[in-house]
Design a protein around this motif. Structure first.
Motif, mmCIF file in Angstrom:
data_model
loop_
_atom_site.group_PDB
_atom_site.id
_atom_site.type_symbol
_atom_site.label_atom_id
_atom_site.label_comp_id
_atom_site.label_asym_id
_atom_site.label_seq_id
_atom_site.Cartn_x
_atom_site.Cartn_y
_atom_site.Cartn_z
ATOM 1 N N MET A 1 0.967 -1.253 0.073
ATOM 2 C CA MET A 1 0.161 0.093 0.184
ATOM 3 C C MET A 1 0.983 1.255 0.031
ATOM 4 O O MET A 1 1.708 1.268 0.752
ATOM 5 N N THR A 2 0.562 2.280 -0.746
ATOM 6 C CA THR A 2 1.433 3.435 -0.997
ATOM 7 C C THR A 2 0.944 4.383 0.274
ATOM 8 O O THR A 2 -0.575 4.760 0.242
ATOM 9 N N PRO A 3 1.820 4.939 1.152
ATOM 10 C CA PRO A 3 1.349 5.591 2.426
ATOM 11 C C PRO A 3 0.972 6.954 1.768
ATOM 12 O O PRO A 3 1.391 7.401 0.662
ATOM 13 N N SER A 4 0.205 7.933 2.375
ATOM 14 C CA SER A 4 -0.192 9.075 1.904
ATOM 15 C C SER A 4 0.800 10.126 2.152
ATOM 16 O O SER A 4 1.455 10.032 3.045
ATOM 17 N N ILE A 5 1.144 10.928 1.000
ATOM 18 C CA ILE A 5 2.322 11.779 0.825
ATOM 19 C C ILE A 5 1.781 13.146 1.408
ATOM 20 O O ILE A 5 0.735 13.669 0.659
ATOM 21 N N PRO A 6 2.312 13.643 2.447
ATOM 22 C CA PRO A 6 1.741 14.981 2.717
ATOM 23 C C PRO A 6 1.859 16.002 1.791
ATOM 24 O O PRO A 6 3.112 15.970 0.990
ATOM 25 N N PRO A 7 1.106 16.925 1.206
ATOM 26 C CA PRO A 7 1.520 18.100 0.400
ATOM 27 C C PRO A 7 2.568 18.724 0.876
ATOM 28 O O PRO A 7 2.813 19.343 2.047
ATOM 29 N N ILE A 8 3.730 18.994 -0.164
ATOM 30 C CA ILE A 8 4.719 19.982 0.061
ATOM 31 C C ILE A 8 4.823 21.188 -0.988
ATOM 32 O O ILE A 8 4.571 20.799 -1.942
ATOM 33 N N ALA A 9 5.104 22.166 -0.378
ATOM 34 C CA ALA A 9 5.600 23.421 -1.241
ATOM 35 C C ALA A 9 6.674 23.225 -2.102
ATOM 36 O O ALA A 9 7.741 22.761 -1.773
ATOM 37 N N SER A 10 6.494 23.673 -3.147
ATOM 38 C CA SER A 10 7.601 23.343 -4.323
ATOM 39 C C SER A 10 8.925 23.838 -3.929
ATOM 40 O O SER A 10 9.982 23.311 -4.266
ATOM 41 N N ALA A 11 8.615 25.238 -3.030
ATOM 42 C CA ALA A 11 10.106 25.722 -2.642
ATOM 43 C C ALA A 11 10.937 24.819 -1.717
ATOM 44 O O ALA A 11 12.108 24.785 -1.708
ATOM 45 N N LEU A 16 14.004 18.966 0.582
ATOM 46 C CA LEU A 16 13.687 17.518 0.914
ATOM 47 C C LEU A 16 14.202 16.456 0.015
ATOM 48 O O LEU A 16 14.737 15.477 0.675
ATOM 49 N N LEU A 17 14.802 16.681 -1.360
ATOM 50 C CA LEU A 17 15.362 15.809 -1.984
ATOM 51 C C LEU A 17 16.916 15.607 -1.272
ATOM 52 O O LEU A 17 17.359 14.301 -1.448
ATOM 53 N N GLY A 308 10.841 19.198 -13.978
ATOM 54 C CA GLY A 308 9.848 19.593 -12.985
ATOM 55 C C GLY A 308 9.107 18.598 -12.503
ATOM 56 O O GLY A 308 7.812 18.588 -12.249
ATOM 57 N N MET A 309 9.888 17.320 -12.228
ATOM 58 C CA MET A 309 9.015 16.405 -11.176
ATOM 59 C C MET A 309 8.849 16.930 -9.911
ATOM 60 O O MET A 309 9.368 18.024 -9.645
ATOM 61 N N ASP A 310 7.694 16.363 -9.195
ATOM 62 C CA ASP A 310 7.204 16.977 -7.896
ATOM 63 C C ASP A 310 7.663 15.949 -6.903
ATOM 64 O O ASP A 310 8.299 15.127 -6.852
ATOM 65 N N ALA A 311 7.020 16.486 -5.473
ATOM 66 C CA ALA A 311 7.442 15.908 -4.488
ATOM 67 C C ALA A 311 6.908 14.428 -4.286
ATOM 68 O O ALA A 311 7.725 13.532 -4.050
ATOM 69 N N SER A 312 5.735 14.260 -4.815
ATOM 70 C CA SER A 312 5.155 12.862 -4.893
ATOM 71 C C SER A 312 6.313 11.876 -5.907
ATOM 72 O O SER A 312 6.535 10.737 -5.410
ATOM 73 N N CYS A 342 10.081 11.888 7.349
ATOM 74 C CA CYS A 342 10.865 13.143 6.753
ATOM 75 C C CYS A 342 9.691 14.057 5.860
ATOM 76 O O CYS A 342 10.097 15.286 5.973
ATOM 77 N N PHE A 343 9.235 13.427 5.112
ATOM 78 C CA PHE A 343 7.897 14.197 4.596
ATOM 79 C C PHE A 343 7.021 14.981 5.398
ATOM 80 O O PHE A 343 6.394 15.865 5.198
ATOM 81 N N GLU A 344 6.543 14.292 6.382
ATOM 82 C CA GLU A 344 5.704 14.727 7.517
ATOM 83 C C GLU A 344 6.519 16.061 8.099
ATOM 84 O O GLU A 344 5.694 17.132 8.405
ATOM 85 N N ARG A 345 7.547 15.981 8.336
ATOM 86 C CA ARG A 345 8.355 17.008 8.941
ATOM 87 C C ARG A 345 8.407 18.132 8.025
ATOM 88 O O ARG A 345 8.101 19.204 8.241
ATOM 89 N N ALA A 346 8.648 17.962 6.727
ATOM 90 C CA ALA A 346 8.660 18.942 5.684
ATOM 91 C C ALA A 346 7.359 19.654 5.553
ATOM 92 O O ALA A 346 7.193 20.969 5.468
ATOM 93 N N HIS A 347 6.156 18.725 5.631
ATOM 94 C CA HIS A 347 4.850 19.176 5.438
ATOM 95 C C HIS A 347 4.556 20.264 6.852
ATOM 96 O O HIS A 347 4.075 21.495 6.744
ATOM 97 N N ASP A 348 5.077 20.006 8.274
ATOM 98 C CA ASP A 348 4.653 20.602 9.157
ATOM 99 C C ASP A 348 5.388 21.928 9.277
ATOM 100 O O ASP A 348 5.124 22.981 9.880
ATOM 101 N N THR A 349 6.679 21.814 8.753
ATOM 102 C CA THR A 349 7.650 23.149 8.826
ATOM 103 C C THR A 349 7.152 24.102 7.772
ATOM 104 O O THR A 349 8.238 25.115 7.590
ATOM 105 N N ARG A 350 6.489 23.953 6.848
ATOM 106 C CA ARG A 350 6.358 24.819 5.516
ATOM 107 C C ARG A 350 5.847 26.074 6.272
ATOM 108 O O ARG A 350 5.280 26.279 6.975
ATOM 109 N N ALA A 351 6.442 27.086 5.199
ATOM 110 C CA ALA A 351 6.170 28.465 5.607
ATOM 111 C C ALA A 351 4.820 29.009 5.468
ATOM 112 O O ALA A 351 4.320 28.351 4.661
#
Ligand code: HPA
Ligand code: ZN
Length: 351
Positions: A1-11, A16-17, A308-312, A342-351
């Motif tokens: 099962m693919t876990p849900s990926i929190p939305p990440i701002a492109s900046a 994140l990479l 132009g690939m994205d966070a997902s 790591c992705f959840e932290r990036a989501h929580d700390t977005r500006a």
């Protein structure tokens, strides 16, 4: 099962990479020899390099194709003479891997490049294996070695190399096939790979870098490769794409290598997004970072900026890198949890 990926701002994507945990599965240790280290080892071993200094050597890294790179790569490897040289080389790579948040790496080495110069295979394997053991103890980086046969040489020479390596059977987990691809199809090595399978070694092979999709079919059907190194030409064969997706055969893709060796006219035209869109288990690697302009994070950064690939896609590539490795299931589960955090932290700390 693919876990849900929190939305990440492109900046946040570049950070994140760099920060996300990942494995690296396509790395030639000889290709991590930086010009500065080449000069240091040459001085230590009383060897004169045909360049004024490390900057002049780096300026020579201007390649038109795979062969023009290989000529310099084999020449550079000539400075590696002692067990300590191989240790220092692998230690420097493993330090870079840790900086790039590589949690596990499966490192290629080319014994024939060294035995042809009179360096014993024991010297090569002992030095590399000691560096891997020290990195695990000191930094917790997990690593393993994969012995590659040079495909421009004969199958008989590959058999001789395998024989010479067998006293060190517990120091490497698998075998691969590298060097000049065109004119050296997988069929040439059918018997030696059959013997390697009997010995319980994992099987990987470079295929579809410059060579046609037929070489990927050959690597799968004749060598029984569990993973394909590069494989980027698969996009030109719809039936092959379906098979790679259905069987989840990993492709170890190396964007900066493909750019430097002009496999694609431009990085923006790289097939990585198409491979992911088709559901293949593609992942990102550096191949020969000292020659191609960067370690694995530089590869992520460049190919994401160009396509132009994205966070997902980032999440998928990291998850694929765990799946593609020969590590055990519990390690893969641990790394997957680290990725999600790591992705959840990036989501929580977005500006
Ligand atoms: N292809 C084939 N052989 C190699 C490579 C590569 O990208 N790097 C080092 N040996
Ligand atoms: Zn390679």
């Amino acid at each position: 099962m693919t876990p849900s990926i929190p939305p990440i701002a492109s900046a946040q994507l570049p950070t994140l990479l760099a920060c996300m945990p990942k494995t690296e599965l396509h790395l030639h240790i000889e290709g991590s020899l930086e010009p500065e280290m080449a000069f240091a080892l040459a001085a230590r071993n009383g060897i004169t390099l045909p360049y004024a200094d490390s900057q002049a050597l780096r300026r020579a890294y201007d390649f038109g194709d795979l062969q023009s790179f290989l000529d310099l790569y084999y020449q550079g490897a000539g400075v590696l003479q002692t067990e300590q040289d191989f240790y220092d080389l692998a230690r420097a790579y493993l330090a870079q891997a840790a900086t790039n948040n590589v949690v596990h790496t499966e490192i290629f080495f080319d014994p024939q490049t060294h035995t042809a110069r009179g360096v014993a295979i024991d010297t090569v394997i002992r030095g590399l294996a000691r560096a891997c053991a020290d990195a695990r103890r000191e930094r917790g980086t997990s690593s393993a070695l994969i012995l590659c046969f040079l495909r421009h040489l004969s199958e008989r020479e590959a058999f001789e190399t395998l024989e010479a390596a067998l006293p060190f059977r517990d120091q490497f987990i698998g075998v691969g096939l590298d060097s000049s691809e065109l004119g050296h199809p997988p069929e040439k090595f059918a018997r030696v790979f059959a013997r390697c399978r009997e010995l319980g070694l994992h099987i990987v092979a470079h295929a579809g870098e410059e060579g046609p999709p037929a070489y990927i079919w050959g690597a799968l059907d004749i060598l029984k490769a569990e993973r394909i190194d590069h494989g980027v030409q698969a996009v030109n064969d719809a039936a092959l794409m379906q098979r790679l997706a259905a069987e989840r055969i990993p492709l170890t893709v190396c964007p900066l290598s493909n750019q430097k060796l002009q496999v694609f006219p431009d990085l923006s035209r790289h097939s990585l997004p198409a491979l992911l869109d088709a559901g293949l288990c593609a992942m990102v690697n550096s191949d020969d970072p000292a020659y191609f302009g960067g370690y694995v994070n530089a590869n992520f950064e460049a190919v994401f900026a160009a396509t132009g690939m994205d966070a997902s896609a980032a999440y998928q590539l990291a998850a694929n890198s765990f799946e593609a490795s020969f590590a055990d299931a519990s390690a893969k589960r641990r790394w997957s949890e680290q990725l999600q955090a790591c992705f959840e932290r990036a989501h929580d700390t977005r500006a």
